[in-house]
Design a protein around this motif. Sequence first.
Motif, PDB file in Angstrom:
ATOM      1  N   HIS A   1      -1.553   3.539  18.395  1.00  0.00           N
ATOM      2  CA  HIS A   1      -0.405   4.220  18.994  1.00  0.00           C
ATOM      3  C   HIS A   1       0.710   4.314  17.951  1.00  0.00           C
ATOM      4  O   HIS A   1       1.237   3.292  17.501  1.00  0.00           O
ATOM      5  CB  HIS A   1       0.081   3.438  20.208  1.00  0.00           C
ATOM      6  N   PRO A   2       1.119   5.534  17.548  1.00  0.00           N
ATOM      7  CA  PRO A   2       2.130   5.672  16.493  1.00  0.00           C
ATOM      8  C   PRO A   2       3.473   5.022  16.824  1.00  0.00           C
ATOM      9  O   PRO A   2       4.244   4.722  15.909  1.00  0.00           O
ATOM     10  CB  PRO A   2       2.279   7.197  16.346  1.00  0.00           C
ATOM     11  N   LEU A   3       3.772   4.801  18.109  1.00  0.00           N
ATOM     12  CA  LEU A   3       5.041   4.181  18.477  1.00  0.00           C
ATOM     13  C   LEU A   3       4.963   2.658  18.494  1.00  0.00           C
ATOM     14  O   LEU A   3       5.980   1.995  18.672  1.00  0.00           O
ATOM     15  CB  LEU A   3       5.492   4.680  19.856  1.00  0.00           C
ATOM     16  N   SER A   4       3.775   2.111  18.296  1.00  0.00           N
ATOM     17  CA  SER A   4       3.616   0.663  18.313  1.00  0.00           C
ATOM     18  C   SER A   4       4.005   0.062  16.967  1.00  0.00           C
ATOM     19  O   SER A   4       3.715   0.635  15.911  1.00  0.00           O
ATOM     20  CB  SER A   4       2.168   0.295  18.635  1.00  0.00           C
ATOM     21  N   ARG A   5       4.623  -1.117  16.992  1.00  0.00           N
ATOM     22  CA  ARG A   5       4.936  -1.788  15.740  1.00  0.00           C
ATOM     23  C   ARG A   5       3.678  -2.313  15.063  1.00  0.00           C
ATOM     24  O   ARG A   5       3.714  -2.714  13.898  1.00  0.00           O
ATOM     25  CB  ARG A   5       5.926  -2.926  15.968  1.00  0.00           C
ATOM     26  N   PHE A   6       2.575  -2.306  15.784  1.00  0.00           N
ATOM     27  CA  PHE A   6       1.306  -2.748  15.215  1.00  0.00           C
ATOM     28  C   PHE A   6       0.464  -1.578  14.712  1.00  0.00           C
ATOM     29  O   PHE A   6      -0.705  -1.744  14.384  1.00  0.00           O
ATOM     30  CB  PHE A   6       0.509  -3.538  16.256  1.00  0.00           C
ATOM     31  N   TYR A   7       1.068  -0.401  14.609  1.00  0.00           N
ATOM     32  CA  TYR A   7       0.361   0.785  14.110  1.00  0.00           C
ATOM     33  C   TYR A   7       0.114   0.678  12.611  1.00  0.00           C
ATOM     34  O   TYR A   7      -0.946   1.063  12.114  1.00  0.00           O
ATOM     35  CB  TYR A   7       1.178   2.035  14.428  1.00  0.00           C
ATOM     36  N   ASP A   8       1.083   0.150  11.874  1.00  0.00           N
ATOM     37  CA  ASP A   8       0.968   0.108  10.416  1.00  0.00           C
ATOM     38  C   ASP A   8       1.426  -1.208   9.804  1.00  0.00           C
ATOM     39  O   ASP A   8       1.610  -1.303   8.597  1.00  0.00           O
ATOM     40  CB  ASP A   8       1.761   1.257   9.793  1.00  0.00           C
ATOM     41  N   ASP A   9       1.587  -2.249  10.634  1.00  0.00           N
ATOM     42  CA  ASP A   9       2.196  -3.475  10.133  1.00  0.00           C
ATOM     43  C   ASP A   9       1.328  -4.215   9.118  1.00  0.00           C
ATOM     44  O   ASP A   9       1.842  -4.926   8.258  1.00  0.00           O
ATOM     45  CB  ASP A   9       2.550  -4.417  11.296  1.00  0.00           C
ATOM     46  N   LEU A  10       0.015  -4.069   9.191  1.00  0.00           N
ATOM     47  CA  LEU A  10      -0.855  -4.733   8.220  1.00  0.00           C
ATOM     48  C   LEU A  10      -0.999  -3.924   6.935  1.00  0.00           C
ATOM     49  O   LEU A  10      -1.467  -4.441   5.918  1.00  0.00           O
ATOM     50  CB  LEU A  10      -2.244  -4.974   8.820  1.00  0.00           C
ATOM     51  N   GLY A  11      -0.578  -2.664   6.969  1.00  0.00           N
ATOM     52  CA  GLY A  11      -0.772  -1.775   5.832  1.00  0.00           C
ATOM     53  C   GLY A  11      -0.051  -2.216   4.578  1.00  0.00           C
ATOM     54  O   GLY A  11      -0.603  -2.150   3.474  1.00  0.00           O
ATOM     55  N   GLU A  12       1.188  -2.687   4.718  1.00  0.00           N
ATOM     56  CA  GLU A  12       1.928  -3.124   3.539  1.00  0.00           C
ATOM     57  C   GLU A  12       1.352  -4.400   2.966  1.00  0.00           C
ATOM     58  O   GLU A  12       1.298  -4.591   1.745  1.00  0.00           O
ATOM     59  CB  GLU A  12       3.409  -3.309   3.893  1.00  0.00           C
ATOM     60  N   LEU A  13       0.881  -5.309   3.829  1.00  0.00           N
ATOM     61  CA  LEU A  13       0.204  -6.514   3.343  1.00  0.00           C
ATOM     62  C   LEU A  13      -1.050  -6.126   2.568  1.00  0.00           C
ATOM     63  O   LEU A  13      -1.326  -6.665   1.486  1.00  0.00           O
ATOM     64  CB  LEU A  13      -0.167  -7.428   4.516  1.00  0.00           C
ATOM     65  N   TRP A  14      -1.818  -5.200   3.106  1.00  0.00           N
ATOM     66  CA  TRP A  14      -3.034  -4.716   2.458  1.00  0.00           C
ATOM     67  C   TRP A  14      -2.716  -4.118   1.097  1.00  0.00           C
ATOM     68  O   TRP A  14      -3.397  -4.396   0.108  1.00  0.00           O
ATOM     69  CB  TRP A  14      -3.697  -3.681   3.374  1.00  0.00           C
ATOM     70  N   ARG A  15      -1.668  -3.309   1.022  1.00  0.00           N
ATOM     71  CA  ARG A  15      -1.296  -2.666  -0.243  1.00  0.00           C
ATOM     72  C   ARG A  15      -0.935  -3.696  -1.305  1.00  0.00           C
ATOM     73  O   ARG A  15      -1.262  -3.552  -2.486  1.00  0.00           O
ATOM     74  CB  ARG A  15      -0.123  -1.712  -0.033  1.00  0.00           C
ATOM     75  N   ARG A  16      -0.268  -4.766  -0.882  1.00  0.00           N
ATOM     76  CA  ARG A  16       0.161  -5.801  -1.830  1.00  0.00           C
ATOM     77  C   ARG A  16      -0.947  -6.802  -2.148  1.00  0.00           C
ATOM     78  O   ARG A  16      -0.740  -7.730  -2.929  1.00  0.00           O
ATOM     79  CB  ARG A  16       1.370  -6.559  -1.273  1.00  0.00           C
ATOM     80  N   GLY A  17      -2.107  -6.641  -1.542  1.00  0.00           N
ATOM     81  CA  GLY A  17      -3.201  -7.564  -1.796  1.00  0.00           C
ATOM     82  C   GLY A  17      -3.052  -8.878  -1.066  1.00  0.00           C
ATOM     83  O   GLY A  17      -3.522  -9.920  -1.532  1.00  0.00           O
ATOM     84  N   GLU A  18      -2.437  -8.827   0.120  1.00  0.00           N
ATOM     85  CA  GLU A  18      -2.269 -10.028   0.923  1.00  0.00           C
ATOM     86  C   GLU A  18      -3.232  -9.995   2.108  1.00  0.00           C
ATOM     87  O   GLU A  18      -3.830  -8.962   2.424  1.00  0.00           O
ATOM     88  CB  GLU A  18      -0.818 -10.142   1.400  1.00  0.00           C
ATOM     89  N   TYR A  19      -3.352 -11.143   2.761  1.00  0.00           N
ATOM     90  CA  TYR A  19      -4.312 -11.303   3.858  1.00  0.00           C
ATOM     91  C   TYR A  19      -3.625 -12.033   5.009  1.00  0.00           C
ATOM     92  O   TYR A  19      -2.520 -12.568   4.862  1.00  0.00           O
ATOM     93  CB  TYR A  19      -5.526 -12.118   3.396  1.00  0.00           C
ATOM     94  N   VAL A  20      -4.307 -12.074   6.143  1.00  0.00           N
ATOM     95  CA  VAL A  20      -3.838 -12.872   7.276  1.00  0.00           C
ATOM     96  C   VAL A  20      -4.912 -13.903   7.594  1.00  0.00           C
ATOM     97  O   VAL A  20      -6.082 -13.723   7.253  1.00  0.00           O
ATOM     98  CB  VAL A  20      -3.535 -11.991   8.515  1.00  0.00           C
ATOM     99  N   PRO A  21      -4.524 -15.018   8.224  1.00  0.00           N
ATOM    100  CA  PRO A  21      -5.498 -16.086   8.491  1.00  0.00           C
ATOM    101  C   PRO A  21      -6.638 -15.608   9.384  1.00  0.00           C
ATOM    102  O   PRO A  21      -6.452 -14.828  10.311  1.00  0.00           O
ATOM    103  CB  PRO A  21      -4.657 -17.156   9.192  1.00  0.00           C
ATOM    104  N   MET A  22      -7.821 -16.139   9.095  1.00  0.00           N
ATOM    105  CA  MET A  22      -9.036 -15.811   9.853  1.00  0.00           C
ATOM    106  C   MET A  22      -9.549 -17.110  10.480  1.00  0.00           C
ATOM    107  O   MET A  22     -10.608 -17.607  10.136  1.00  0.00           O
ATOM    108  CB  MET A  22     -10.081 -15.203   8.922  1.00  0.00           C
ATOM    109  N   SER A  23      -8.771 -17.626  11.403  1.00  0.00           N
ATOM    110  CA  SER A  23      -9.052 -18.944  11.957  1.00  0.00           C
ATOM    111  C   SER A  23      -9.669 -18.834  13.346  1.00  0.00           C
ATOM    112  O   SER A  23      -9.341 -17.935  14.121  1.00  0.00           O
ATOM    113  CB  SER A  23      -7.754 -19.767  12.038  1.00  0.00           C
TER     114      SER A  23
END
Length: 822
Positions: free
Chosen positions: A779-801
């Motif tokens: 959903h383009p109006l959701s804050r979760f639409y692109d929030d992981l994109g900048e982390l991905w671009r910078r080569g960062e990750y999120v926990p996989m627990s």
Amino acid sequence: MFLVFRWMLRLFTGLVALSLLAGVILYYFLSRSLPDYNEDFTIAGIEAPVEIVRNNDNVPHIFGQSDPDVFFALGFAHAQDRLWQMMMLRRTVQGRLSEAFGPRTVKVDELMRRYDLYTLAQESVAVQDAATMAALEAYARGVNAWIGQVNKDARGRGAPEFFLFSNEIAAWQPADSIAILKLMALQLSGQLQEEVLRARVSLLLPAARVGDILPDDPTQGVMALPEYSQLVPGVVPSSAPLRVAVNDVLSPFPERGFAGASNAWAAAPSRSAAGGTLLANDPHLGFSAPTVWYLARLELQSGAVIGGTIPGIPAVLVGRSAALGWGLTSSYADDQDLFIEEVNPANPEQYRTPDGWKEFVTRRSIITVKDAAPVTITLRWTDNGPVLPGSHYDIGSVTPAGHVAALSWTALTGADTSMTAVIRMMGAGSVAEAVEAGRLVVAPAQNVMLADQSGVALQLMGALPKRDPAHQSKGRMPSPGWVAANRWQGVLPYEDNPREVSPTSGLIGNTNNKTVDRPFPLHVSYDWGDTQRIQRWLTLMKAREVHTRESFIEAQLDTVSFTARSLLPLIGADLWFTGEAAPDGTPERLRQRALEILAAWNGEMSEHLPEPLIYQAWVRALQDRLIRDELGPLADTFTHVEPLLIERVYRNVDGASVWCDVVQSAVVESCSDLARMALDDALLSLSESYGPNPESWRWGDAHQATHDHPVLGSLPVLRYLVNMRQSTSGDDHTLLRGKTKGEGANPFLNVHGAGYRGVYDFADPDSSVFITSTGQSGHPLSRFYDDLGELWRRGEYVPMSLDPDLARAAAVGVTELIPAAE
């Protein structure tokens, strides 16, 4: 005058107020489809309460008392966040896009109907095991439950796109999920176009030169093939570009070079600093907004699994459990053959077989078209597969008059048990169990990287055609379908699929490189996806005795180009540091400045540097100069640099330096001449686009990742709201792969790469990490639409627990699904 001004001011103020009011109303209706992740639902279709805990990255952790209830909740969560994407995938594979988009997609629908994947998916429902059927049915109930909530509570039609296009949503069926898996197989299959291209090139060039421009992996010897004109007489050579029949953003048919890629590698405990196995995986697909990947964790009775799912499919396709990790890379298996079928001149309803004339199997199909009359087509099948139109990948250019072309492909079966294999994989507790589950995979054929607590393995899972050793083209070019030796003889035993278990080196990896060196017909493939990235991977792996999660991440994000390091000394050998300094402002001085910049470069394809842009533009212009005069417009098909071609030319392998001489000119050009002229071409083009100062050029300005919305992304104004553009490092041949577009006004756009990355550490499983390239919501109006994109671009990750307490900490919402009273 003052009165006019006052009324104009009132009019302007009124228009602004109306615009603001319209914007508020529009936002209200569009935001109605944003799910409340803290909302609970009393709902039919489950046996006991199910909890969906969305952690602070909006990754749903699903807890239920039975597997069907967990799959129900996954379908519910997928539909909440990606309903439009799911409906688009289903419409695509069904050949029903034109019902929503009108005449523009009729050709796409026609081709999909001819492949008939949805019918085959419906037939494949009957061959799934009981556990898989329970998962498919429960998942479908979950999807339909959310659709029911959308209709019941007027939740903005489920997604903003439904306000612009058809909002008729049919109930989800188990066959839909199987069909989407088959659609993935289609998007990962590139052998058909390679066969046609090789035939086209062989009609224009002598055999030795075909081996230059379509080179085999240099470590593999290949027996000579017959000339295509001898194999299939009556074909007139053509230099027109090779193109897919439909060039539409909604087409699932990949252009050449875009039929999937990936990286995966693993380390045994003996090569791990912490004493546990390690696994890294980043599957590559075309970029889109949102990405096709969706992160999820499922608490199954066999244990928890977490990783990347694809909305529409009830499974973690890449990920890990507490005991096992699995990743995918495209195998490039040759699982497609194109057959030229002779039509009976006395009866066009028949085609020639080894046993005489036989009737085509025919069926009429009606394509409903929005705002236009329906289109009726006749589907035809032979023993070898569906008959395809001559416009598809330019098949007609290699099909003589009085003949048609039919496709054999392992995915064209109604007994496809791949979904059962996928479901079983999630419950596997060891490498051995996972390898056994892979026995049921039909398509797509994938290299599956595996790691359990004690060992690692690589297994090709998927059906491989069994060909006769006397096959006339060895599956490399279209061949006569009436010759018995050309026809498939079933599939090879699973035991013949390449497999590497617990190598003595303790390290195993695949970058779509050649995995085996076996003679035809056990060869797996002649066309492999990589000869370059594997060299850089070997360098990084050999540099350390033991590896860590961090060293695997470093390799996954590595941007040093082995290709640039190899090619630049070859093509620039006679250009560096030659002659006096030319006057400023001249093309010669610009060339000297560019060469000075490149001389100190280490091959790192960093978004912040000018060198990658100069290098890429140079080799691209060089390849075009090398092949344009021999191939003419067909050169447009070679949209990406072929490193082995350039290396063969500049090392003069088998006389390949002949490519440097321009046939049409009286002068005999040397390879140094061509390199110099190509560099001047490149610098002129770059100066026009980025200014006259090469030191200020920046690779990231040209190599932007294009996560575009496939429908709204081309619309005025809206495209700025739904598309994501990011400056990125890497290129076609780096481990941090960002494959360039290759054509058009912006050929260096990054359009194909790792939409998912994961690194799993079994010494400390909860320290494992993953990421996707956009966000969880569609959903383009959701804050979760692109929030992981900048982390991905910078080569960062999120926990996989898999820790439930960690998932609940700072969760963005907890949804409870409560069984409705019967």
